[in-house]
Design a protein around this motif. Structure first.
Motif, PDB file in Angstrom:
ATOM      1  N   SER A  72       0.779  -1.234   0.179  1.00 25.19           N
ATOM      2  CA  SER A  72      -0.138  -0.053   0.263  1.00 25.19           C
ATOM      3  C   SER A  72       0.801   1.304   0.055  1.00 25.19           C
ATOM      4  CB  SER A  72      -0.849  -0.027   1.139  1.00 25.19           C
ATOM      5  OG  SER A  72      -1.783   1.309   1.181  1.00 25.19           O
ATOM      6  N   GLY A  73       0.416   2.059  -0.888  1.00 27.41           N
ATOM      7  CA  GLY A  73       1.278   3.302  -1.003  1.00 27.41           C
ATOM      8  C   GLY A  73       2.442   3.244  -2.304  1.00 27.41           C
ATOM      9  N   ARG A  74       2.561   1.920  -2.536  1.00 24.28           N
ATOM     10  CA  ARG A  74       3.450   2.023  -3.731  1.00 24.28           C
ATOM     11  C   ARG A  74       2.824   1.788  -5.003  1.00 24.28           C
ATOM     12  NH1 ARG A  74       7.095  -3.063  -2.530  1.00 24.28           N
ATOM     13  NH2 ARG A  74       7.898  -2.710  -4.382  1.00 24.28           N
ATOM     14  N   ALA A  75       3.322   2.521  -6.120  1.00 25.41           N
ATOM     15  CA  ALA A  75       2.775   2.247  -7.271  1.00 25.41           C
ATOM     16  C   ALA A  75       3.036   0.812  -7.942  1.00 25.41           C
ATOM     17  CB  ALA A  75       3.216   3.332  -8.402  1.00 25.41           C
ATOM     18  N   PRO A  76       1.928   0.360  -8.776  1.00 26.57           N
ATOM     19  CA  PRO A  76       0.867   0.865  -9.079  1.00 26.57           C
ATOM     20  C   PRO A  76      -0.368   0.415  -7.894  1.00 26.57           C
ATOM     21  CG  PRO A  76       0.913  -1.289 -10.223  1.00 26.57           C
ATOM     22  CD  PRO A  76       2.232  -1.068  -9.608  1.00 26.57           C
ATOM     23  N   LYS A  77      -1.209   1.478  -7.819  1.00 24.36           N
ATOM     24  CA  LYS A  77      -2.416   1.058  -6.863  1.00 24.36           C
ATOM     25  C   LYS A  77      -2.867  -0.536  -7.171  1.00 24.36           C
ATOM     26  CE  LYS A  77      -7.248   2.221  -5.827  1.00 24.36           C
ATOM     27  NZ  LYS A  77      -8.343   3.056  -6.254  1.00 24.36           N
ATOM     28  N   THR A  78      -3.353  -1.372  -6.414  1.00 24.34           N
ATOM     29  CA  THR A  78      -3.749  -2.662  -6.438  1.00 24.34           C
ATOM     30  C   THR A  78      -5.042  -2.706  -5.951  1.00 24.34           C
ATOM     31  OG1 THR A  78      -2.655  -3.503  -4.495  1.00 24.34           O
ATOM     32  CG2 THR A  78      -1.531  -3.670  -6.507  1.00 24.34           C
ATOM     33  N   ILE A  79      -5.831  -3.392  -7.054  1.00 25.76           N
ATOM     34  CA  ILE A  79      -7.369  -3.902  -6.604  1.00 25.76           C
ATOM     35  C   ILE A  79      -7.504  -5.359  -6.849  1.00 25.76           C
ATOM     36  CG2 ILE A  79      -9.583  -3.662  -7.254  1.00 25.76           C
ATOM     37  CD1 ILE A  79      -9.067  -0.795  -8.383  1.00 25.76           C
ATOM     38  N   ILE A  80      -8.037  -5.880  -5.916  1.00 24.93           N
ATOM     39  CA  ILE A  80      -7.944  -7.597  -5.596  1.00 24.93           C
ATOM     40  C   ILE A  80      -9.376  -7.650  -6.554  1.00 24.93           C
ATOM     41  CG2 ILE A  80      -8.431  -9.371  -4.374  1.00 24.93           C
ATOM     42  CD1 ILE A  80      -5.776  -8.565  -4.010  1.00 24.93           C
ATOM     43  N   SER A  81      -9.282  -8.772  -7.334  1.00 24.44           N
ATOM     44  CA  SER A  81     -10.600  -9.355  -8.300  1.00 24.44           C
ATOM     45  C   SER A  81     -10.832 -10.652  -7.404  1.00 24.44           C
ATOM     46  CB  SER A  81     -10.276  -9.368  -9.636  1.00 24.44           C
ATOM     47  OG  SER A  81     -11.449 -10.129 -10.161  1.00 24.44           O
ATOM     48  N   ASP A  82     -11.715 -11.028  -6.844  1.00 24.13           N
ATOM     49  CA  ASP A  82     -12.074 -12.156  -5.947  1.00 24.13           C
ATOM     50  C   ASP A  82     -12.721 -13.275  -6.827  1.00 24.13           C
ATOM     51  OD1 ASP A  82     -12.733 -14.172  -4.176  1.00 24.13           O
ATOM     52  OD2 ASP A  82     -12.809 -12.700  -2.550  1.00 24.13           O
ATOM     53  N   GLU A  83     -11.779 -14.470  -7.148  1.00 22.85           N
ATOM     54  CA  GLU A  83     -12.432 -15.453  -7.599  1.00 22.85           C
ATOM     55  C   GLU A  83     -12.242 -16.744  -6.625  1.00 22.85           C
ATOM     56  OE1 GLU A  83     -10.137 -16.235 -11.273  1.00 22.85           O
ATOM     57  OE2 GLU A  83     -10.109 -14.110 -11.677  1.00 22.85           O
ATOM     58  N   ARG A  84     -12.391 -16.522  -5.461  1.00 24.56           N
ATOM     59  CA  ARG A  84     -12.479 -17.787  -4.696  1.00 24.56           C
ATOM     60  C   ARG A  84     -13.524 -18.758  -5.086  1.00 24.56           C
ATOM     61  NH1 ARG A  84     -11.067 -13.557  -1.231  1.00 24.56           N
ATOM     62  NH2 ARG A  84      -9.523 -13.834   0.459  1.00 24.56           N
ATOM     63  N   ASP A  85     -14.817 -18.339  -5.205  1.00 25.49           N
ATOM     64  CA  ASP A  85     -15.856 -19.233  -5.815  1.00 25.49           C
ATOM     65  C   ASP A  85     -15.478 -20.333  -7.081  1.00 25.49           C
ATOM     66  OD1 ASP A  85     -17.290 -18.496  -3.312  1.00 25.49           O
ATOM     67  OD2 ASP A  85     -18.412 -17.134  -4.459  1.00 25.49           O
ATOM     68  N   VAL A  86     -14.923 -19.428  -7.817  1.00 27.80           N
ATOM     69  CA  VAL A  86     -14.799 -20.351  -9.066  1.00 27.80           C
ATOM     70  C   VAL A  86     -13.337 -19.678  -9.750  1.00 27.80           C
ATOM     71  CG1 VAL A  86     -15.481 -20.592 -11.598  1.00 27.80           C
ATOM     72  CG2 VAL A  86     -17.088 -20.446  -9.759  1.00 27.80           C
ATOM     73  N   LEU A  87     -12.363 -20.484 -10.284  1.00 22.52           N
ATOM     74  CA  LEU A  87     -11.315 -20.030 -10.798  1.00 22.52           C
ATOM     75  C   LEU A  87     -11.566 -19.839 -12.173  1.00 22.52           C
ATOM     76  CD1 LEU A  87      -7.975 -19.493 -10.624  1.00 22.52           C
ATOM     77  CD2 LEU A  87      -8.047 -22.229 -11.025  1.00 22.52           C
ATOM     78  N   LEU A  88     -11.293 -18.620 -12.778  1.00 21.50           N
ATOM     79  CA  LEU A  88     -11.848 -18.450 -14.041  1.00 21.50           C
ATOM     80  C   LEU A  88     -10.928 -18.475 -15.250  1.00 21.50           C
ATOM     81  CD1 LEU A  88     -14.080 -15.089 -12.960  1.00 21.50           C
ATOM     82  CD2 LEU A  88     -14.940 -17.248 -13.625  1.00 21.50           C
ATOM     83  N   ASP A  89      -9.598 -18.971 -15.102  1.00 18.63           N
ATOM     84  CA  ASP A  89      -8.998 -19.078 -16.130  1.00 18.63           C
ATOM     85  C   ASP A  89      -8.341 -17.664 -16.729  1.00 18.63           C
ATOM     86  OD1 ASP A  89      -6.925 -20.269 -18.000  1.00 18.63           O
ATOM     87  OD2 ASP A  89      -8.451 -21.547 -18.675  1.00 18.63           O
ATOM     88  N   THR A  90      -7.385 -17.531 -17.588  1.00 15.62           N
ATOM     89  CA  THR A  90      -6.832 -16.152 -17.821  1.00 15.62           C
ATOM     90  C   THR A  90      -7.836 -15.257 -18.562  1.00 15.62           C
ATOM     91  OG1 THR A  90      -6.140 -17.360 -19.980  1.00 15.62           O
ATOM     92  CG2 THR A  90      -4.528 -17.394 -18.093  1.00 15.62           C
ATOM     93  N   GLY A  91      -8.561 -15.929 -19.525  1.00 16.52           N
ATOM     94  CA  GLY A  91      -9.656 -15.095 -20.123  1.00 16.52           C
ATOM     95  C   GLY A  91     -10.742 -14.567 -19.192  1.00 16.52           C
ATOM     96  N   GLY A  92     -11.378 -15.757 -18.748  1.00 13.92           N
ATOM     97  CA  GLY A  92     -12.459 -15.277 -17.714  1.00 13.92           C
ATOM     98  C   GLY A  92     -12.115 -14.408 -16.719  1.00 13.92           C
ATOM     99  N   GLY A  93     -10.802 -14.475 -16.008  1.00 11.00           N
ATOM    100  CA  GLY A  93     -10.421 -13.625 -14.861  1.00 11.00           C
ATOM    101  C   GLY A  93     -10.270 -12.178 -15.529  1.00 11.00           C
ATOM    102  N   ALA A  94      -9.832 -12.111 -16.738  1.00  6.97           N
ATOM    103  CA  ALA A  94      -9.413 -10.855 -17.114  1.00  6.97           C
ATOM    104  C   ALA A  94     -10.939 -10.271 -17.603  1.00  6.97           C
ATOM    105  CB  ALA A  94      -8.789 -10.747 -18.444  1.00  6.97           C
ATOM    106  N   LYS A  95     -11.855 -10.903 -18.169  1.00  3.70           N
ATOM    107  CA  LYS A  95     -13.162 -10.342 -18.285  1.00  3.70           C
ATOM    108  C   LYS A  95     -13.937  -9.850 -17.247  1.00  3.70           C
ATOM    109  CE  LYS A  95     -17.663 -11.768 -20.394  1.00  3.70           C
ATOM    110  NZ  LYS A  95     -18.660 -12.690 -20.962  1.00  3.70           N
ATOM    111  N   LYS A  96     -13.862 -10.683 -15.994  1.00  6.46           N
ATOM    112  CA  LYS A  96     -14.198 -10.250 -14.687  1.00  6.46           C
ATOM    113  C   LYS A  96     -14.019  -8.871 -14.385  1.00  6.46           C
ATOM    114  CE  LYS A  96     -15.518 -11.839 -10.089  1.00  6.46           C
ATOM    115  NZ  LYS A  96     -14.800 -10.745  -9.296  1.00  6.46           N
ATOM    116  N   ALA A  97     -12.618  -8.601 -14.736  1.00  7.80           N
ATOM    117  CA  ALA A  97     -12.204  -7.028 -14.326  1.00  7.80           C
ATOM    118  C   ALA A  97     -12.295  -6.064 -15.306  1.00  7.80           C
ATOM    119  CB  ALA A  97     -10.364  -7.356 -14.051  1.00  7.80           C
TER     120      ALA A  97
END
Length: 241
Positions: A72-97
């Motif tokens: 925290s405080g270091r660039a870049p700012k980070t935001i968590i995209s939570d896939e605890r329920d279902v692992l979305l693979d590379t494409g699904g994870g990016a689409k969710k975000a």
């Protein structure tokens, strides 16, 4: 030069090939040259002007979340995209975000993709080459002849203008995907819901002649196994990467 203010960092996978190191530690937090793999990625994104990185989590998510808190405080700012329920693979994870990533262009960066830079820093070079009128996606490609820890038959062949073709079943091709791509949100138009691989979207771009590559001017390190990690560590010590 084109700006990419956001990036997707893929950090949700199990890192199965890195066991036993990943039995109790998510692969993005495995250390290389004294820093977590994901810190190599985030620091490089920051140096390229990325302001916000979306980091997805699934396997041992609390550890990744705690590490992002420590940054925290270091660039870049980070935001968590939570896939605890279902692992979305590379494409699904990016689409969710996509709501956080915006229209783009934005990077999609594997959390374990590291390299020693050459004369031209890779991410700024990708931004200079980006042309949305011709490209749906631009992939960073590593020459197999200079890469560490990669022993397969390659992923792509590349024409002089950067157009890509996939390796045929019995072919050996000179380039491996180095874990970073640059695209806009429109790449995901019509993409399925749920888990899917970015390869699906790349194949669609290939069919339209809109998938391009850029050769990495540096030494890529495919940190897939404990043995490859040791090889990369030795390279960092030797080259001062």
């Amino acid at each position: 030069m084109t700006r990419a203010r956001t990036a997707m960092v893929l950090a949700a996978g199990y890192g199965a090939r890195m066991r036993p190191l990943t039995d109790t530690l998510p692969k993005p937090l495995v250390k290389l040259a004294g820093r977590a793999l994901v810190d190599h990625v985030l620091d490089r994104l920051a140096a390229a002007g990325v302001e916000t990185a979306i980091v997805n989590v699934h396997y041992l998510p609390e550890q990744v979340e705690a590490h992002m808190q420590e940054r925290s405080g270091r660039a870049p700012k980070t935001i968590i995209s939570d896939e605890r329920d279902v692992l979305l693979d590379t494409g699904g994870g990016a689409k969710k975000a996509l709501p956080q990533l915006g229209p783009g262009p934005f990077f999609i960066h594997n959390s374990d993709s590291v390299w020693a830079e050459g004369a031209a820093a890779a991410l700024p070079h990708m931004l200079r080459q980006w042309d949305a009128t011709r490209m749906d996606c631009l992939l960073l490609l590593a020459p197999m002849s200079t890469s560490l820890g990669y022993h397969a038959r390659g992923d792509f062949d590349m024409a002089p203008d950067g157009h890509l073709t996939r390796r045929g079943e019995r072919q050996v091709v000179p380039f491996a995907f180095a874990g970073v791509s640059l695209c806009e949100a429109k790449l995901f138009d019509g993409a399925p819901d749920g888990p899917f691989s970015l390869n699906l979207l790349w194949d669609q771009a290939l069919a339209k002649g809109r998938l391009y590559g850029l050769r990495l001017d540096g030494r890529w390190m495919h940190v897939g196994t404990p043995e490859a990690l040791a090889e990369a560590e030795a390279s960092f010590e030797h080259e001062g990467a």
